[in-house]
Design a protein around this motif. Structure first.
Motif, PDB file in Angstrom:
ATOM      1  N   SER A 128       0.828  -1.205   0.000  1.00  0.00           N
ATOM      2  CA  SER A 128       0.000   0.000   0.000  1.00  0.00           C
ATOM      3  C   SER A 128       0.865   1.259   0.000  1.00  0.00           C
ATOM      4  O   SER A 128       0.539   2.247  -0.674  1.00  0.00           O
ATOM      5  N   MET A 129       1.963   1.217   0.739  1.00  0.00           N
ATOM      6  CA  MET A 129       2.863   2.370   0.767  1.00  0.00           C
ATOM      7  C   MET A 129       3.479   2.607  -0.613  1.00  0.00           C
ATOM      8  O   MET A 129       3.568   3.756  -1.084  1.00  0.00           O
ATOM      9  N   LEU A 130       3.889   1.539  -1.267  1.00  0.00           N
ATOM     10  CA  LEU A 130       4.448   1.675  -2.608  1.00  0.00           C
ATOM     11  C   LEU A 130       3.406   2.222  -3.573  1.00  0.00           C
ATOM     12  O   LEU A 130       3.695   3.093  -4.399  1.00  0.00           O
ATOM     13  N   ALA A 131       2.191   1.721  -3.471  1.00  0.00           N
ATOM     14  CA  ALA A 131       1.131   2.145  -4.383  1.00  0.00           C
ATOM     15  C   ALA A 131       0.834   3.625  -4.249  1.00  0.00           C
ATOM     16  O   ALA A 131       0.712   4.342  -5.254  1.00  0.00           O
ATOM     17  N   ILE A 132       0.740   4.133  -3.016  1.00  0.00           N
ATOM     18  CA  ILE A 132       0.382   5.538  -2.834  1.00  0.00           C
ATOM     19  C   ILE A 132       1.518   6.452  -3.274  1.00  0.00           C
ATOM     20  O   ILE A 132       1.272   7.565  -3.778  1.00  0.00           O
ATOM     21  N   ILE A 133       2.773   6.028  -3.124  1.00  0.00           N
ATOM     22  CA  ILE A 133       3.891   6.848  -3.601  1.00  0.00           C
ATOM     23  C   ILE A 133       3.845   6.957  -5.118  1.00  0.00           C
ATOM     24  O   ILE A 133       4.022   8.038  -5.700  1.00  0.00           O
ATOM     25  N   ILE A 134       3.592   5.848  -5.786  1.00  0.00           N
ATOM     26  CA  ILE A 134       3.540   5.847  -7.247  1.00  0.00           C
ATOM     27  C   ILE A 134       2.363   6.676  -7.747  1.00  0.00           C
ATOM     28  O   ILE A 134       2.475   7.408  -8.738  1.00  0.00           O
ATOM     29  N   LEU A 135       1.232   6.605  -7.059  1.00  0.00           N
ATOM     30  CA  LEU A 135       0.030   7.306  -7.506  1.00  0.00           C
ATOM     31  C   LEU A 135       0.065   8.803  -7.200  1.00  0.00           C
ATOM     32  O   LEU A 135      -0.821   9.536  -7.646  1.00  0.00           O
ATOM     33  N   THR A 136       1.073   9.262  -6.442  1.00  0.00           N
ATOM     34  CA  THR A 136       1.230  10.689  -6.157  1.00  0.00           C
ATOM     35  C   THR A 136       2.570  11.205  -6.686  1.00  0.00           C
ATOM     36  O   THR A 136       3.167  12.119  -6.105  1.00  0.00           O
ATOM     37  N   ASP A 137       3.034  10.627  -7.772  1.00  0.00           N
ATOM     38  CA  ASP A 137       4.302  11.014  -8.391  1.00  0.00           C
ATOM     39  C   ASP A 137       4.291  12.506  -8.732  1.00  0.00           C
ATOM     40  O   ASP A 137       3.451  12.975  -9.496  1.00  0.00           O
ATOM     41  N   ASN A 138       5.228  13.263  -8.156  1.00  0.00           N
ATOM     42  CA  ASN A 138       5.286  14.708  -8.395  1.00  0.00           C
ATOM     43  C   ASN A 138       5.576  15.051  -9.844  1.00  0.00           C
ATOM     44  O   ASN A 138       5.238  16.141 -10.311  1.00  0.00           O
ATOM     45  N   ASN A 139       6.230  14.141 -10.573  1.00  0.00           N
ATOM     46  CA  ASN A 139       6.579  14.398 -11.967  1.00  0.00           C
ATOM     47  C   ASN A 139       5.423  14.102 -12.917  1.00  0.00           C
ATOM     48  O   ASN A 139       5.458  14.522 -14.071  1.00  0.00           O
ATOM     49  N   ARG A 140       4.425  13.394 -12.460  1.00  0.00           N
ATOM     50  CA  ARG A 140       3.309  13.010 -13.336  1.00  0.00           C
ATOM     51  C   ARG A 140       2.011  13.697 -12.957  1.00  0.00           C
ATOM     52  O   ARG A 140       1.141  13.876 -13.806  1.00  0.00           O
ATOM     53  N   PHE A 141       1.849  14.076 -11.709  1.00  0.00           N
ATOM     54  CA  PHE A 141       0.572  14.606 -11.242  1.00  0.00           C
ATOM     55  C   PHE A 141       0.747  15.972 -10.600  1.00  0.00           C
ATOM     56  O   PHE A 141       1.742  16.230  -9.909  1.00  0.00           O
ATOM     57  N   THR A 142      -0.231  16.850 -10.832  1.00  0.00           N
ATOM     58  CA  THR A 142      -0.221  18.168 -10.215  1.00  0.00           C
ATOM     59  C   THR A 142      -0.653  18.050  -8.754  1.00  0.00           C
ATOM     60  O   THR A 142      -1.113  16.997  -8.307  1.00  0.00           O
TER      61      THR A 142
END
Length: 211
Positions: A128-142
């Protein structure tokens, strides 16, 4: 709101499959077996609150920690995708995903059980920790999109809380067979999303056309 509704749904199903409320229900019932009904409900609420706080922290600070350690997000995304894939395979094959640790001492109370094993590692585990980091990628999402992701996370955890609170009713309704079926279906969906994470990272790194 996210402009790309497909991405929003992807995040919802990724978090739903990763947190997997249905298959975590038996773990919740086992961990709170020695609690009264009122203590069980309190443990469910506290566990969800603690889990959200943990995942929120990793969503906000996780990428900065990676940068400080010199780990690229592409590498982390591939590693995270592989771990999520292994997690999903365990779900499909029916292997245990999280330790089942009932409260050995009833005096431990709802708070102790809510922290361990409910909040971590059952709900806010490594996957879950890995998933949330990937889903809040600063380079992909505002920033606004990241807020949407945290909103999706809150919605999924809210549904998980409802399932926990209605645990006894749900188990009687769908039975052990229904729980196993739901677990495997979520595993297949999570496997597909995990492969997509890996391929997306590879196409970006190798500058290939989008999949």
């Amino acid at each position: 709101m996210l402009e790309d509704q497909t991405l929003l749904l992807n995040q919802f199903f990724t978090l739903w499959a990763m947190l997997d409320p249905i298959s975590h229900l038996p773990l919740f019932l086992g961990a709170t077996a020695d609690l009264t009904r009122q203590e069980r409900r309190r443990a469910a609420v506290l566990a969800v609150i603690f889990s959200y706080a943990i995942l929120l922290f990793f969503g906000i600070a996780g990428q900065h920690l990676l940068h400080a350690m010199g780990i690229s997000l592409v590498s982390f995304q591939i590693a995270g995708g592989i771990i999520l894939l292994l997690f999903s395979i365990a779900m499909v094959l029916g292997q245990p995903l999280s330790p089942k640790s009932p409260a050995d001492d009833a005096g431990e109370g709802a708070l102790g059980v809510a922290i361990y094993p409910l909040a971590t590692p059952i709900i806010a585990g490594p996957g879950s920790m890995l998933a949330i980091i990937i889903l809040t990628d600063n380079n992909r999402f505002t920033f606004a999109e990241q807020l949407d992701t945290f909103g999706v996370l809150a919605a999924v955890l809210g549904l998980l809380l409802v399932i926990f609170l209605l645990g006894d009713v749900i188990v009687r309704a769908i039975g052990p067979g229904g729980t196993n079926v739901m677990r495997r279906v979520m595993g297949v969906i999570l496997a597909a999303l995990s492969v997509n994470l890996i391929l997306t990272a590879l196409t970006g790194w190798l500058r290939l056309p989008p999949i």
